[in-house]
Each structure stands twice: as C-alpha cells, then as structure tokens.
Design an enzyme around this catalytic site. Structure first.
Site, PDB file in Angstrom:
ATOM      1  N   SER A 101      17.640  29.441   7.077  1.00  0.00           N
ATOM      2  CA  SER A 101      17.089  29.438   8.424  1.00  0.00           C
ATOM      3  C   SER A 101      16.128  30.627   8.578  1.00  0.00           C
ATOM      4  CB  SER A 101      18.235  29.454   9.442  1.00  0.00           C
ATOM      5  OG  SER A 101      17.816  28.992  10.694  1.00  0.00           O
ATOM      6  N   HIS A 235      22.828  21.712  10.144  1.00  0.00           N
ATOM      7  CA  HIS A 235      22.048  22.913   9.902  1.00  0.00           C
ATOM      8  C   HIS A 235      22.788  23.883   8.981  1.00  0.00           C
ATOM      9  CE1 HIS A 235      18.651  25.501  10.793  1.00  0.00           C
ATOM     10  NE2 HIS A 235      19.473  26.509  11.054  1.00  0.00           N
TER      11      HIS A 235
END
Length: 260
Positions: A101, A235
């Site tokens: 990320s 995610h």
C-alpha cells in the site's frame, strides 16, 4: 526454508529498522516498508519466513510503538530521504525492496533515490496493493475528521482493532495514522520514472480499492522486467496468503542471485 532457531530481532542503532538476522553474514537483505497506519510488528512473522541467507529489515516509522515520542513524518520526500539514508550501511549485499500500500510508493521512491543519489540499484522492487505513481488519484482523507479517518482504516484493515476502538489508545495512534494518510493524500500523480531493477507486483482479487488493471500499470516503470501476481483476498490479502507470498518472494530473490 531453514528450521533453525528464532532470529535475533534487535532495533537498529539508527532507530529506523527492526532487524531479523539468522547469520552475521547474510547473502542478501529484504527491506519491508509497511502500509499507512502500519508498524514493524505487523510483519514480525516475516522474520522467520526466509532462509538463513536473508536478513529481513522492517522499517519502523516514527510516532508509533517504541518510536512513539519521535515526531511523525508527513511528506513522502522526507520519509524517502530518511529511510534511504538509514539503509546505506546495509548495502554491502544486494537489497530487495517490498512495500505494501503506502509502502509500495515509498519502496519505489527509495529505489529511485538509491540509483540517482548513490549509484546503487536495488536487486528488485516488490510492490503490493498500490497504484503506480502515474496512475495515482490521491484522496484528501487526511483533511477529514477523526471518525472518517478511522472508518477508512477499518475498511482497509491491517490495523489492530483494539487500537481503534479504545478511546485512549486511539488518541495515541491517530497522529501517526493522520501523518501516513497525509503522505498518501499528497503524493502523486507523477511521472512514470523507470527503476533500474525488475518489478514484481501483487494484489488481492477482492481488493476494494486496487484492481488488477491498476497494478498492471507498474509495468510502465519496469524496463528490466515485470510480473504481476493476483492472490485471493482483499487489500490485506497478505495476512491470509503470507506463506504463498513469502515463498514466491524467496524464490524470486534466489533467481535474482543467480542472474546477478
């Protein structure tokens, strides 16, 4: 994979890395750069996930855990400079970069800075769950109230829920979370400057924010080779798929050794 004793995990003297080493003379190093709101402890299990020849360094961002009193960093340029400078003593062996990320953007910037400032190329760049620099569409969540910020962290996952639900603990972790989201919200889009190493990208097939198409754009900065892996999960697919991910990374580091 070696089944030796647990690695020693001292905090680096420069305070920037937690180190996991099984030998005093590793053949390679892996630098792990955590996500927004993340910390080195999230990647503790990675310290035993690789062979004896690999020393794992996990970045310890200021403003959290045992760096709680250190001022937070809220600009990508500043964080890149400090992480890169702290990494310089560890460049006696090949270094692979992994970022998840926000950490993926940071890993990319560190790779560029190593080449431009220090004439050193990373062995490889591994990026996870983050758009490439030229496809970024920054959000201004860092300008929102505390509740909106916390809800976004909850939506993405990767942060201990007890830290978010307890008012006293939340007050402690919020400055670091806001600083990280300020980095995320003010970084990019920017030019697709190529890195001088292979790039490997990873994404969960159920990620609510990042698509396979998004991750494919990393090929634009990878003239030395690009591979994209899609794993099951959201995610934070890397929590459920840690073994698969680290095995793949270990194999690719070994392949890089042979090519080098």
């Amino acid at each position: 994979m070696s089944l030796g004793t647990d690695p020693v995990a001292p905090v680096a003297a420069d305070r920037w890395f937690r180190r996991y080493a099984r030998t005093p003379t590793p053949r390679r190093r892996l630098l792990v750069l955590p996500h927004a709101g993340g910390s080195a402890s999230f990647y503790h299990a990675w310290g035993t996930a690789f062979d004896d020849d690999t020393e794992v360094l996990v970045a310890r961002y200021p403003g959290r855990h045992d760096r709680l009193t250190d001022p937070c960093v809220d600009r990508m340029e500043d964080l890149t400079e400090r992480v890169t400078d702290a990494l310089l003593p560890f460049l006696d062996v090949p270094v692979t970069l992994f970022g998840h990320s926000m950490g993926a953007s940071l890993a990319y910037e560190v790779a560029l800075r190593l080449t431009r400032r220090h004439k050193v190329s990373a062995a490889a760049l591994h990026v996870s769950s983050r758009k490439p620099p030229h496809r970024l569409t920054p959000r201004r969540l860092h300008e929102a109230g505390d509740e909106a910020l916390i809800e976004e962290v909850r939506r993405l996952g990767g942060t201990d829920e007890s830290l978010l639900s307890d008012p006293d603990l939340r007050e402690i972790v919020l400055p670091a979370i806001r600083a990280d989201f300020t980095i995320v919200g003010t970084y990019g889009p920017r030019a697709a400057d190529p890195v001088d190493c292979p790039v490997y990208a990873y994404v969960g097939d159920q990620d609510p924010s990042i698509t396979v198409h998004d991750m494919s754009g990393w090929a634009d900065v990878a003239p030395r080779g690009f591979r994209l892996d899609v794993l099951g999960g959201g995610h934070f697919y890397l929590t459920e798929r840690q073994d698969s991910l680290t095995r793949t990374m270990a194999r690719r580091m070994s392949e890089t050794d042979r090519m080098g």
